[in-house]
Design a protein around this motif. Structure first.
Motif, PDB file in Angstrom:
ATOM      1  N   GLU A   1       1.154  69.970  -9.764  1.00 56.57           N
ATOM      2  CA  GLU A   1       1.659  68.606  -9.959  1.00 56.57           C
ATOM      3  C   GLU A   1       0.580  67.683 -10.525  1.00 56.57           C
ATOM      4  O   GLU A   1       0.838  66.924 -11.461  1.00 56.57           O
ATOM      5  CB  GLU A   1       2.182  68.017  -8.627  1.00 56.57           C
ATOM      6  N   LYS A   2      -0.635  67.783  -9.948  1.00 53.77           N
ATOM      7  CA  LYS A   2      -1.724  66.911 -10.426  1.00 53.77           C
ATOM      8  C   LYS A   2      -2.132  67.269 -11.853  1.00 53.77           C
ATOM      9  O   LYS A   2      -2.413  66.392 -12.667  1.00 53.77           O
ATOM     10  CB  LYS A   2      -2.924  66.996  -9.485  1.00 53.77           C
ATOM     11  N   LEU A   3      -2.149  68.544 -12.141  1.00 54.79           N
ATOM     12  CA  LEU A   3      -2.497  68.980 -13.494  1.00 54.79           C
ATOM     13  C   LEU A   3      -1.431  68.529 -14.483  1.00 54.79           C
ATOM     14  O   LEU A   3      -1.739  68.017 -15.559  1.00 54.79           O
ATOM     15  CB  LEU A   3      -2.666  70.501 -13.534  1.00 54.79           C
ATOM     16  N   PHE A   4      -0.184  68.644 -14.079  1.00 52.90           N
ATOM     17  CA  PHE A   4       0.903  68.209 -14.955  1.00 52.90           C
ATOM     18  C   PHE A   4       0.844  66.700 -15.174  1.00 52.90           C
ATOM     19  O   PHE A   4       1.028  66.223 -16.292  1.00 52.90           O
ATOM     20  CB  PHE A   4       2.268  68.600 -14.381  1.00 52.90           C
ATOM     21  N   GLN A   5       0.590  65.945 -14.126  1.00 47.00           N
ATOM     22  CA  GLN A   5       0.494  64.488 -14.260  1.00 47.00           C
ATOM     23  C   GLN A   5      -0.615  64.109 -15.244  1.00 47.00           C
ATOM     24  O   GLN A   5      -0.444  63.198 -16.059  1.00 47.00           O
ATOM     25  CB  GLN A   5       0.231  63.834 -12.895  1.00 47.00           C
ATOM     26  N   PHE A   6      -1.722  64.827 -15.159  1.00 52.64           N
ATOM     27  CA  PHE A   6      -2.819  64.558 -16.084  1.00 52.64           C
ATOM     28  C   PHE A   6      -2.405  64.849 -17.525  1.00 52.64           C
ATOM     29  O   PHE A   6      -2.616  64.042 -18.419  1.00 52.64           O
ATOM     30  CB  PHE A   6      -4.054  65.392 -15.709  1.00 52.64           C
TER      31      PHE A   6
ATOM     32  N   VAL B   1      -0.487  62.925 -22.915  1.00 48.54           N
ATOM     33  CA  VAL B   1       0.498  62.989 -23.999  1.00 48.54           C
ATOM     34  C   VAL B   1       1.153  61.623 -24.190  1.00 48.54           C
ATOM     35  O   VAL B   1       1.257  61.118 -25.306  1.00 48.54           O
ATOM     36  CB  VAL B   1       1.561  64.079 -23.727  1.00 48.54           C
ATOM     37  N   VAL B   2       1.599  61.018 -23.088  1.00 47.97           N
ATOM     38  CA  VAL B   2       2.261  59.716 -23.160  1.00 47.97           C
ATOM     39  C   VAL B   2       1.329  58.672 -23.750  1.00 47.97           C
ATOM     40  O   VAL B   2       1.732  57.870 -24.601  1.00 47.97           O
ATOM     41  CB  VAL B   2       2.781  59.285 -21.770  1.00 47.97           C
ATOM     42  N   GLU B   3       0.080  58.697 -23.330  1.00 53.38           N
ATOM     43  CA  GLU B   3      -0.908  57.750 -23.864  1.00 53.38           C
ATOM     44  C   GLU B   3      -0.990  57.863 -25.380  1.00 53.38           C
ATOM     45  O   GLU B   3      -0.952  56.870 -26.101  1.00 53.38           O
ATOM     46  CB  GLU B   3      -2.273  58.024 -23.217  1.00 53.38           C
ATOM     47  N   LYS B   4      -1.071  59.095 -25.871  1.00 52.79           N
ATOM     48  CA  LYS B   4      -1.180  59.303 -27.319  1.00 52.79           C
ATOM     49  C   LYS B   4       0.109  58.934 -28.041  1.00 52.79           C
ATOM     50  O   LYS B   4       0.081  58.435 -29.160  1.00 52.79           O
ATOM     51  CB  LYS B   4      -1.549  60.755 -27.614  1.00 52.79           C
ATOM     52  N   LEU B   5       1.252  59.199 -27.411  1.00 49.58           N
ATOM     53  CA  LEU B   5       2.534  58.927 -28.065  1.00 49.58           C
ATOM     54  C   LEU B   5       2.925  57.456 -28.045  1.00 49.58           C
ATOM     55  O   LEU B   5       3.592  56.984 -28.954  1.00 49.58           O
ATOM     56  CB  LEU B   5       3.651  59.740 -27.398  1.00 49.58           C
TER      57      LEU B   5
END
Length: 197
Positions: A49-54, A59-63
């Motif tokens: 979960e923590k790895l996925f959140q990271f 990805v969201v930051e870049k998009l």
């Protein structure tokens, strides 16, 4: 902390999450992709979960971040915003071709991460939408402004989703895709301008 091990884990997680999605991914899949011991993944990130959140946050930051700044820049015309958004996304996706598949997998799995927090308002209540709404009120835009945003997203993202199919079937030869996207970078603003008439 060993940055190279952490980066290998992140890179592996991006690949595995993109291919399998969050639900189907196991931590051991990420460890195997990174060619490291499973305990190292748990040491660096504690849980899937923590790895996925990271990975998702990255990805969201870049998009989203650079685009919301463009959409809300009151000094730019509609056309300039369209040009800059198309330019940003084409650059981003040429450098990160797995992003569209990753986001599609997560959206269909039920994730609302892209529009979480204030991101929804930063996009759908942006100055860009205010400009489109003003055109609609003046009778210069005959369609719902959301159609233009969906078209802009589709014009940029769909070729990247179709790329594997096109290349496997030799519709697009190796190396041609980038050339097509460089052409498309110039064409998208033209197509969008035609819709604004």
């Amino acid at each position: 902390m060993d940055d190279s091990t952490e980066e290998r884990i992140k890179a592996a997680a991006r690949i595995v999450f993109t291919k399998k999605g969050y639900q189907a991914t196991k931590v051991r899949d990420i460890a195997a992709e990174a060619d490291i011991n499973l305990s190292l993944v748990n040491y660096y990130f504690r849980s899937k979960e923590k790895l996925f959140q990271f990975v998702m946050a990255e990805v969201v930051e870049k998009l989203i971040t650079a685009v919301t700044a463009v959409l809300n820049n009151q000094q730019l015309s509609l056309q300039q915003k369209i040009e800059q958004v198309a330019d940003h996304y084409i650059n981003l996706l040429l450098n990160n071709p797995d992003f569209p598949l990753f986001m599609v997998n997560e959206i269909f799995a039920g994730s609302d991460e892209l529009l979480k927090d204030n991101r929804k308002n930063a996009i759908f209540h942006s100055h860009f939408f205010q400009q489109l709404n003003a055109l609609q009120k003046e009778g210069k835009l005959q369609v719902n402004p959301l159609h233009l945003m969906m078209n802009l997203i589709g014009f940029v993202v769909m070729p990247f989703l179709a790329r594997p199919l096109l290349e496997r079937n030799k519709v697009v030869k190796t190396g041609e895709f980038k050339i097509l996207m460089e052409e498309r970078r110039k064409l998208i603003p033209v197509w969008m301008k035609g819709m604004l008439k």
